[in-house]
Design a protein around this motif. Structure first.
Motif, mmCIF file in Angstrom:
data_model
loop_
_atom_site.group_PDB
_atom_site.id
_atom_site.type_symbol
_atom_site.label_atom_id
_atom_site.label_comp_id
_atom_site.label_asym_id
_atom_site.label_seq_id
_atom_site.Cartn_x
_atom_site.Cartn_y
_atom_site.Cartn_z
ATOM 1 N N GLY A 97 0.772 -1.229 0.000
ATOM 2 C CA GLY A 97 0.000 0.000 0.000
ATOM 3 C C GLY A 97 0.804 1.280 0.000
ATOM 4 O O GLY A 97 0.300 2.317 -0.443
ATOM 5 N N TYR A 112 0.822 2.475 -6.069
ATOM 6 C CA TYR A 112 1.142 1.304 -5.263
ATOM 7 C C TYR A 112 0.072 0.216 -5.359
ATOM 8 O O TYR A 112 -0.123 -0.560 -4.424
ATOM 9 C CB TYR A 112 1.372 1.717 -3.808
ATOM 10 N N ALA A 113 -0.630 0.191 -6.482
ATOM 11 C CA ALA A 113 -1.591 -0.882 -6.723
ATOM 12 C C ALA A 113 -0.882 -2.232 -6.705
ATOM 13 O O ALA A 113 0.323 -2.330 -6.978
ATOM 14 C CB ALA A 113 -2.281 -0.677 -8.071
ATOM 15 N N ASP A 168 -3.719 6.864 -2.312
ATOM 16 C CA ASP A 168 -2.974 6.583 -3.535
ATOM 17 C C ASP A 168 -3.868 6.880 -4.741
ATOM 18 O O ASP A 168 -4.414 5.973 -5.376
ATOM 19 C CB ASP A 168 -2.515 5.121 -3.530
ATOM 20 N N GLY A 203 -2.830 5.282 -8.156
ATOM 21 C CA GLY A 203 -2.620 3.840 -8.228
ATOM 22 C C GLY A 203 -1.166 3.439 -8.304
ATOM 23 O O GLY A 203 -0.838 2.338 -8.754
ATOM 24 N N ILE A 212 -6.307 -0.954 -5.638
ATOM 25 C CA ILE A 212 -5.598 0.054 -4.837
ATOM 26 C C ILE A 212 -6.163 -0.026 -3.424
ATOM 27 O O ILE A 212 -7.353 0.219 -3.220
ATOM 28 C CB ILE A 212 -5.814 1.471 -5.405
#
Length: 488
Positions: A240, A280-281, A275, A278, A270
């Motif tokens: 995340g 850190y998807a 975020d 995205g 996500i």
């Protein structure tokens, strides 16, 4: 315990020595007996008798040498400058029963010079989530920080609302992050050689056998990072917030904020509500690992014998290591050998999951109901639930795929395949809904549900009588998976 406080012997610019700020009326939340045994904590009567006072910051054993670390980092792809331990202290370092160094880090214990605009505290809900996630990943076999225990208190902490303050004693093989090197490069470049020697001596001593120890160390970090992220992908875990200050040099999962375990399979999921792009998807984690390493490695060009070309050689194996580890693990989840034909089936299976928004954990476990129909009624039930979600077109795709899958398994040892599938596909992961039920009860002073979930996650690959239907129930197919706030 066998104390080995080495970080405190480094240059004092790297940290600030200080005592914790006590919580008001700390009370036991949960204590991890397994971690305590690994540390040797159980053998010290004083530590056992006063663990709540220690975690609450009211008592500091004489052998502890508390300090807050300075580090920097890139957050969401942007240079964030100096960061550091804003609410945590490295209390002590000890050799565990496996002779591996372990950091005892107390989180939520007051202001430090690195708190910036924060209050130095942690709230109960985020403490519980971190406590359970470290436990869950460890028991799933994924390198991770874990925790000795946590306490709750009467200290009030304001986030979106007033909440109970808590503190957690995090245990990790290292709290040195990529961001430590970034801080040194920006604020104390003369320390880079000494600090690199410390990292190699302490965490990668085998690299001294190389003709180029620094390059061997850097390549080892690259390899461990690639394998860690492959493990995340295989289990359906999304960190995340993969900022450079949240990645450890040892390839162990660190810093649980807006994490989540995949439910309905959506690679673009996500789980961090902050975020917005995205970045850190779930599907981006392997690429972000590479990006972070690419930011981190050039700082070492200040050292003798390290050039842009040699750094490129260190980073080059990242993709191949990740893909090999991920593909081998994916084949094990299907009970198949690592081969081209197996991977074709595996990626077709993932497409089937995605197209039909099937539950990631349950669907992989349901395959045991297909492969070993007489083994356990629970897996037969999962298989029935899964196939009931198919429309006619999807059912045809499933029947075609399952026929070819069973044919691929036929020449193999069924016992070996089943064993691999059982040990690679958990029954239980820490779903956000599960964690929320624990939090809701704990905020009312009830910890029975936490005790049950902790026990459930202790053996995640085995069906357990203490489980309820809610522990494995996914959200409705098109319901949004609950995003998690960074606020903690």
């Amino acid at each position: 315990m066998r104390y080995q406080n080495t970080y405190v012997k480094l240059d004092t610019r790297l940290y600030h020595e200080q005592q914790p700020t006590p919580l008001d009326n700390p009370r036991a939340g949960h204590f991890n007996m397994q971690v305590a045994e690994q540390l040797g904590w159980l053998d010290d009567k004083d530590l056992m008798a006063r663990w709540v006072e220690i975690l609450g910051g009211q008592y500091v054993p004489a052998q502890f040498q508390p300090l807050s670390m300075a580090y920097a980092g890139h957050q969401f792809g942007q240079w964030a400058g100096q960061l550091g331990d804003g609410r945590g202290l490295l209390m002590a370092q000890v050799l565990g029963n496996n002779d591996q160094l372990q950091d005892l880090h107390l989180k939520g214990i007051g202001l430090t010079p690195y708190s910036r605009m924060g209050d130095g505290r942690a709230v109960l809900r985020s403490t519980i989530r971190e406590y359970l996630c470290g436990h869950a990943l460890t028991q799933l076999g994924i390198p991770s920080s874990n925790a000795l225990g946590f306490v709750v208190s009467d200290t009030k902490v304001r986030r979106e609302r007033m909440e109970a303050g808590a503190a957690l004693m995090r245990v990790a093989d290292s709290h040195i992050r990529f961001g430590h090197v970034e801080w040194i490069a920006s604020f104390a470049p003369d320390l880079l050689g000494e600090f690199t020697d410390y990292m190699i001596d302490t965490y990668y001593p085998e690299c001294h056998d190389s003709e180029t120890p620094v390059l061997a160390f850097l390549q080892a970090v690259v390899e461990r990072t690639a394998r860690m992220i492959a493990d995340w992908q295989l289990i359906g875990f999304a960190h995340g917030v993969m900022n450079t200050d949240n990645l450890s040099i040892t390839g162990s999962t660190l810093d649980f904020g807006p994490f989540g375990f995949m439910q309905r399979f959506n690679p673009a999921w996500i789980n961090n509500h902050s975020d917005h792009t995205g970045r850190y998807a779930y599907q981006n984690q392997p690429a972000i690992g590479h990006w972070n390493l690419n930011i981190w490695l050039p700082h070492f060009m200040r050292l003798e014998g390290v050039t842009r070309d040699t750094l490129a050689d260190c980073l080059a194996p990242y993709e191949a290591i990740f893909m090999q580890h991920y593909q081998q693990g994916l084949c094990r989840k299907l009970g198949l050998p690592h081969a081209k034909e197996s991977l074709t089936l595996a990626f077709e299976w993932l497409t089937l999951l995605e197209d039909n928004l099937l539950d990631y954990t349950n669907s992989f476990r349901a395959l045991l109901g297909l492969v070993a129909p007489n083994e356990h009624p629970y897996e037969q039930q999962l298989l029935a639930i899964m196939t009931a979600e198919f429309n006619n077109e999807a059912l045809n795709v499933w029947q075609n795929w399952s026929t070819r899958y069973l044919a691929a398994l036929e020449p193999l040892s069924s016992e070996t395949s089943i064993d691999e599938m059982r040990s690679s596909n958990p029954v239980y992961v820490l779903r956000n809904s599960m964690a929320q039920r624990v939090i809701t009860a704990a905020e009312q002073g009830q910890f029975d549900e936490l005790n049950r979930v902790f026990e459930l996650l202790a053996t995640p690959y085995r069906v357990q009588d203490i489980a309820t239907d809610l522990d494995t129930l996914p959200p409705a197919p098109h319901a949004p998976q609950m995003p998690i706030s960074c606020s903690s």
